[in-house]
Scaffold this active site. Structure first.
Site, PDB file in Angstrom:
ATOM      1  N   ASP A 118       7.038 -28.074 -16.822  1.00 31.51           N
ATOM      2  CA  ASP A 118       6.296 -27.740 -15.600  1.00 31.51           C
ATOM      3  C   ASP A 118       5.151 -28.729 -15.396  1.00 31.51           C
ATOM      4  OD1 ASP A 118       6.944 -24.561 -14.691  1.00 31.51           O
ATOM      5  OD2 ASP A 118       7.383 -25.027 -16.777  1.00 31.51           O
ATOM      6  N   THR A 151      10.880 -20.826 -13.886  1.00 27.23           N
ATOM      7  CA  THR A 151      10.705 -21.301 -15.267  1.00 27.23           C
ATOM      8  C   THR A 151      11.538 -20.489 -16.256  1.00 27.23           C
ATOM      9  OG1 THR A 151       8.478 -22.125 -14.783  1.00 27.23           O
ATOM     10  CG2 THR A 151       9.013 -21.742 -17.093  1.00 27.23           C
TER      11      THR A 151
END
Length: 319
Positions: A45, A120
């Site tokens: 990320d 995620t």
């Protein structure tokens, strides 16, 4: 034609971030940190955001960037940036942290918003995730790019306002124009995570307008790509009872919304209003999200209105 250059830069940035995410997924022991809202975040990320923000800032230095992540967690604990340094060999840790924080800009007349990895949890499960980049001017999304490495063979969805939506293979580069109306699909796309909306209410609404096929469960804004490409016909995120006043983040929907709209579909809030991206990092003037292939949208809104009118006084008070 307008916004071609912006779209090309966003595509290039998304491709670089995709390379990084694949490298992390296949070469590094995946672990996640926990943010204050208890959602997970990984080095991918942060690395994806660093690469995209650096890319956008180099080409559009006057544009603000509003992104999901900040470097605060990384500055508190040691980490390694080999995935970023593999793509940018001379990058130092301090530079990478600063690139991440380029995404802490404010909503302006013209700005970019991005989610470096939307979904995620899907990324951690080696399932669906998306790298989402959007350009917003005067509250309207002008360019949207979604990189979906796990969608079929892996693809980019790209939309420019008034110029349609394309699907580009990450493997071959082959491109084709999409129309959500070409192959109407009465199938509901819904999140794997049940906390993303009110799944029972959403399924009830889908059944009320004739959806009988088992739902397509997938993480991230890849669901918007599924509608644009005819794999599904409807996606909803309705406020759930525990959080009736919840408002969505702009980076979770901006790129996906234009991709559906430019493919001929519709995206509104649950009251039928267009999404307003001009106010803040959240869609504070909109309740819920409805994305559809278009022809069923009015029926969905009518069903929602009917269902909401039947809520208890306690639920109405929470609204």
């Amino acid at each position: 034609m307008q916004y071609i250059y912006e779209a090309d830069i966003a595509i290039a940035a998304a491709k670089q971030a995709t390379i990084l995410c694949k490298h992390v997924q296949h070469s590094i022991q995946l672990t996640s940190l926990e943010k204050l809202d208890q959602s997970p975040v990984t080095i991918a990320d942060f690395g994806s955001q660093a690469i995209i923000c650096r890319f956008l800032a180099e080409h559009f230095p006057q544009d603000a960037i509003v992104a999901e992540e900040s470097s605060a967690l990384l500055r508190q604990s040691p980490t390694q940036f080999s995935a970023v340094q593999k793509l940018i060999p001379n990058a130092t840790p301090d530079q990478i942290l600063d690139w991440i924080d380029l995404g802490q800009g404010k909503v302006e007349e013209r700005f970019w918003t991005l989610d470096p990895i939307d979904g995620t949890k899907g990324f951690l499960r080696n399932q669906q995730y998306a790298i989402a980049i959007a350009l917003i001017e005067s509250g309207e999304v002008k360019v949207g790019v979604l990189s979906c490495p796990a969608f079929e063979e892996g693809c980019l969805f790209v939309a420019i306002r008034g110029q349609g939506t394309r699907r580009i293979s990450l493997e071959t580069g082959a491109s084709r124009t999409l129309s959500a109306l070409d192959t109407p699909n009465f199938r509901l796309a819904e999140s794997v995570e049940t906390s993303h909306g009110d799944p029972e209410l959403q399924r009830r609404i889908a059944r009320s307008i004739g959806f009988t096929t088992p739902s397509l469960q997938m993480d991230s804004q890849a669901k918007y790509g599924a509608i644009a490409s005819g794999h599904a016909g409807l996606y909803m995120r309705l406020p759930w009872k525990e959080k009736p006043n919840y408002r969505e983040n702009i980076w979770d929907h901006a790129a996906g919304a234009i991709i559906v709209e430019e493919a001929g579909g519709r995206v509104t809030d649950m009251d039928g209003n267009p999404l307003n991206f001009s106010v803040s990092a959240q869609l504070i003037e909109n309740r819920g999200i409805i994305a559809s292939s278009g022809e069923i949208h009015a029926a969905v809104l009518a069903s929602i209105a009917q269902q909401m009118s039947q809520t208890t006084p306690d639920n109405q008070q929470g609204e």
